[in-house]
Motif scaffolding. Structure first.
Motif, PDB file in Angstrom:
ATOM      1  N   ASN A   1      29.426  47.759  31.427  1.00  0.00           N
ATOM      2  CA  ASN A   1      28.160  47.353  32.009  1.00  0.00           C
ATOM      3  C   ASN A   1      28.435  47.299  33.512  1.00  0.00           C
ATOM      4  O   ASN A   1      28.993  46.320  34.012  1.00  0.00           O
ATOM      5  N   TRP A   2      28.091  48.371  34.190  1.00  0.00           N
ATOM      6  CA  TRP A   2      28.457  48.535  35.599  1.00  0.00           C
ATOM      7  C   TRP A   2      27.750  47.518  36.489  1.00  0.00           C
ATOM      8  O   TRP A   2      28.334  47.029  37.456  1.00  0.00           O
ATOM      9  N   ASP A   3      26.491  47.203  36.180  1.00  0.00           N
ATOM     10  CA  ASP A   3      25.727  46.271  37.019  1.00  0.00           C
ATOM     11  C   ASP A   3      26.305  44.859  36.989  1.00  0.00           C
ATOM     12  O   ASP A   3      26.355  44.183  38.014  1.00  0.00           O
ATOM     13  N   ASN A   4      26.726  44.413  35.807  1.00  0.00           N
ATOM     14  CA  ASN A   4      27.272  43.061  35.666  1.00  0.00           C
ATOM     15  C   ASN A   4      28.791  43.020  35.677  1.00  0.00           C
ATOM     16  O   ASN A   4      29.380  41.949  35.504  1.00  0.00           O
ATOM     17  N   LYS A   5      29.417  44.177  35.829  1.00  0.00           N
ATOM     18  CA  LYS A   5      30.878  44.304  35.838  1.00  0.00           C
ATOM     19  C   LYS A   5      31.503  43.637  34.616  1.00  0.00           C
ATOM     20  O   LYS A   5      32.375  42.772  34.726  1.00  0.00           O
TER      21      LYS A   5
ATOM     22  N   ASP B   1      36.458  44.587  41.056  1.00  0.00           N
ATOM     23  CA  ASP B   1      36.053  45.718  41.883  1.00  0.00           C
ATOM     24  C   ASP B   1      37.118  46.810  41.865  1.00  0.00           C
ATOM     25  O   ASP B   1      36.800  47.997  41.891  1.00  0.00           O
TER      26      ASP B   1
ATOM     27  N   PHE C   1      36.581  48.787  38.846  1.00  0.00           N
ATOM     28  CA  PHE C   1      35.328  49.521  39.034  1.00  0.00           C
ATOM     29  C   PHE C   1      35.573  50.785  39.855  1.00  0.00           C
ATOM     30  O   PHE C   1      35.190  51.888  39.447  1.00  0.00           O
TER      31      PHE C   1
END
Length: 186
Positions: A51-55, A74, A77
């Motif tokens: 879930n890229w938005d909420n990491k 990060d 990410f």
């Protein structure tokens, strides 16, 4: 077997992220050392697990068949993004990590052990009397959490253990840690 945070830093810095293989391997090692993921879970990762938005990373653990949701940094990410944009071969495989040799099959647990061993050697870390595969990075993850005063409950949750007693096999309590946990006798 486990490795100190200094050894883990040396291991990570030994990876040449200017190459496609290095970009992939860097992301794999980061997942192992910062999230404590098992080899079986790393090799089965898919892009949709993130879930890229909420990491957050959400997986069903291969070994336990239980859901594990963990935040990622990060650094993870950007490492995965770099691998996806600049290194991952074009393939029909849904698996995130694939070989660089056509037909670009998903990596195996043995491949992860080989790559980890390679970087331990490149970093000049003595592995002669210690295990040195991905699982040793999972042990290192839990030990480094323990030595940073993270509770057993939180370590257990991070490892995806259902029973806290399982976590004790992953931690190495030294005499200094025992002193911190001891009670004064009156």
């Amino acid at each position: 077997s486990f490795y100190s945070s200094e050894e883990i830093k040396k291991l990570i810095s030994s990876i040449d992220t200017s190459t496609a293989v290095g970009k992939r391997d860097y992301a794999i090692v980061l997942l192992a050392v910062t999230l404590g993921l098992r080899a079986s879970d790393i090799i089965n990762l898919k892009v949709e697990n993130f879930n890229w938005d909420n990491k957050l990373i959400k997986i069903i653990q291969k070994k336990t068949n239980k859901e594990l949701i963990q935040p990622f940094t990060d650094e993870i990410f950007f490492a995965i993004l770099d691998y996806l944009k600049n290194a991952r071969p074009t393939t029909t495989s849904d698996n995130l990590f694939v070989s660089f040799t056509p037909p670009h099959y998903p990596l195996s647990a043995a491949a992860l052990t080989r790559l980890t061993t390679k970087y331990f050697k490149l970093a000049n870390i003595d592995i002669s009397s210690r295990k040195h595969g991905i699982h040793s990075l999972r042990h290192s993850f839990s030990n480094n959490l323990l030595h940073n005063n993270v509770s057993f409950q939180n370590i257990s949750a991070s490892l995806g253990h259902s029973v806290i007693s399982t976590t004790t096999m992953y931690t190495n309590i030294d005499i200094n840690t025992l002193k911190l946990l001891s009670l004064e006798v009156n």
